[in-house]
Write a protein that holds these residues in place. Structure first.
Motif, PDB file in Angstrom:
ATOM      1  N   ASN A 107     -30.336  13.901  33.458  1.00  0.00           N
ATOM      2  CA  ASN A 107     -30.762  12.761  32.642  1.00  0.00           C
ATOM      3  C   ASN A 107     -29.605  11.806  32.436  1.00  0.00           C
ATOM      4  N   TYR A 108     -29.912  10.534  32.379  1.00  0.00           N
ATOM      5  CA  TYR A 108     -28.936   9.516  32.030  1.00  0.00           C
ATOM      6  C   TYR A 108     -29.681   8.375  31.352  1.00  0.00           C
ATOM      7  N   GLU A 109     -28.939   7.493  30.736  1.00  0.00           N
ATOM      8  CA  GLU A 109     -29.533   6.364  30.036  1.00  0.00           C
ATOM      9  C   GLU A 109     -29.020   5.074  30.649  1.00  0.00           C
ATOM     10  N   VAL A 126     -25.129   5.596  30.913  1.00  0.00           N
ATOM     11  CA  VAL A 126     -24.532   6.559  29.987  1.00  0.00           C
ATOM     12  C   VAL A 126     -25.079   7.928  30.350  1.00  0.00           C
ATOM     13  N   SER A 127     -24.205   8.799  30.830  1.00  0.00           N
ATOM     14  CA  SER A 127     -24.658  10.132  31.225  1.00  0.00           C
ATOM     15  C   SER A 127     -24.476  11.158  30.114  1.00  0.00           C
ATOM     16  N   ASN A 128     -23.638  10.840  29.126  1.00  0.00           N
ATOM     17  CA  ASN A 128     -23.380  11.761  28.035  1.00  0.00           C
ATOM     18  C   ASN A 128     -23.475  10.975  26.720  1.00  0.00           C
ATOM     19  N   PRO A 129     -24.311  11.406  25.787  1.00  0.00           N
ATOM     20  CA  PRO A 129     -24.460  10.672  24.520  1.00  0.00           C
ATOM     21  C   PRO A 129     -23.161  10.522  23.728  1.00  0.00           C
ATOM     22  N   LYS A 130     -22.181  11.423  23.953  1.00  0.00           N
ATOM     23  CA  LYS A 130     -20.909  11.319  23.231  1.00  0.00           C
ATOM     24  C   LYS A 130     -20.160  10.045  23.604  1.00  0.00           C
ATOM     25  N   GLU A 185     -32.397   0.342  25.956  1.00  0.00           N
ATOM     26  CA  GLU A 185     -31.883   1.690  26.167  1.00  0.00           C
ATOM     27  C   GLU A 185     -32.993   2.517  26.815  1.00  0.00           C
ATOM     28  N   ASP A 186     -32.875   2.733  28.118  1.00  0.00           N
ATOM     29  CA  ASP A 186     -33.933   3.348  28.907  1.00  0.00           C
ATOM     30  C   ASP A 186     -33.466   4.690  29.454  1.00  0.00           C
ATOM     31  N   VAL A 187     -34.123   5.786  29.039  1.00  0.00           N
ATOM     32  CA  VAL A 187     -33.773   7.123  29.506  1.00  0.00           C
ATOM     33  C   VAL A 187     -34.410   7.334  30.879  1.00  0.00           C
ATOM     34  N   ARG A 188     -33.596   7.806  31.822  1.00  0.00           N
ATOM     35  CA  ARG A 188     -34.057   8.023  33.196  1.00  0.00           C
ATOM     36  C   ARG A 188     -33.570   9.354  33.718  1.00  0.00           C
ATOM     37  N   GLN A 189     -34.082   9.725  34.912  1.00  0.00           N
ATOM     38  CA  GLN A 189     -33.652  10.949  35.576  1.00  0.00           C
ATOM     39  C   GLN A 189     -33.276  10.627  37.013  1.00  0.00           C
ATOM     40  N   ARG A 190     -32.334  11.409  37.539  1.00  0.00           N
ATOM     41  CA  ARG A 190     -31.983  11.302  38.959  1.00  0.00           C
ATOM     42  C   ARG A 190     -31.907  12.698  39.541  1.00  0.00           C
TER      43      ARG A 190
END
Length: 186
Positions: free
Chosen positions: A131-133, A159-163, A92-97
């Motif tokens: 942010n996205y994962e 995954v762009s939204n944790p929900k 599970e890697d958090v990234r930015q675009r």
């Protein structure tokens, strides 16, 4: 004639929606070919108590979905003499675009009032970040007799939204298991 056009339209729309799949499946670590029928399995994470996800809820959800899907396919859970050992893990890697926002009120010359002093394509764009994962569900299928990998299937999605993370994990695992079952049943 109208019926044929409707059938062609439905077929093309189904093809378009199925080709827009946001989950990629990668097959790796094939040490031995799939040769014999596999009727029993064990989930090593469940037996040892090893977590494959950061969230305990997601970890239990994956265990339940793995067991139910394989049992529905005709396999049996057997911790003593399994034909296939299954181990899963996640990355599970958090990234930015960067997202470019076009704030130009007059996007095309000629659609509204032609005024070259208002339309400047170089100064009206703003850049922001979102942010996205990047979520990877990694499932190892191991032959316990030869102690070698049948295959490692990795499902990758964003995954762009944790929900919506739970739904993305379920869909990714479903795609991984579908790929595995297609390979062992054919």
């Amino acid at each position: 004639m109208k019926r044929k056009i409707q059938i062609v339209f439905i077929a093309l729309s189904l093809f378009a929606f199925s080709s827009c799949k946001s989950i990629e499946i990668f097959k790796e670590n094939t040490e031995i070919p799939v040769a014999r029928p596999y009727r029993t399995f064990v989930i090593i994470n469940k037996e040892v108590g090893m977590r494959g996800f950061n969230s305990q809820f997601l970890d239990e959800l994956v265990q339940i979905q793995l067991q139910e899907t394989l049992e529905e396919a005709g396999m049996k859970y057997d911790a003593k003499q399994p034909d296939v050992v299954i181990r899963y893990n996640s990355n599970e890697d958090v990234r930015q675009r960067e997202v470019v926002l076009n704030q130009n009120p007059y996007p095309f010359w000629g659609y509204r009032v032609y005024n070259p002093w208002i339309f400047n394509p170089y100064n009206n764009n703003r850049v922001s970040s979102s942010n996205y994962e990047l979520l990877q569900v990694i499932v190892d299928f191991i032959d316990p007799v030869q102690d070698k990998f049948l295959m490692t299937l990795t499902g990758v999605t964003e995954v762009s939204n944790p929900k919506y993370k739970q739904k993305k994990v379920e869909k990714t695992l479903e795609a991984v298991l579908e790929s595995f079952l297609n390979q062992i049943l054919n």
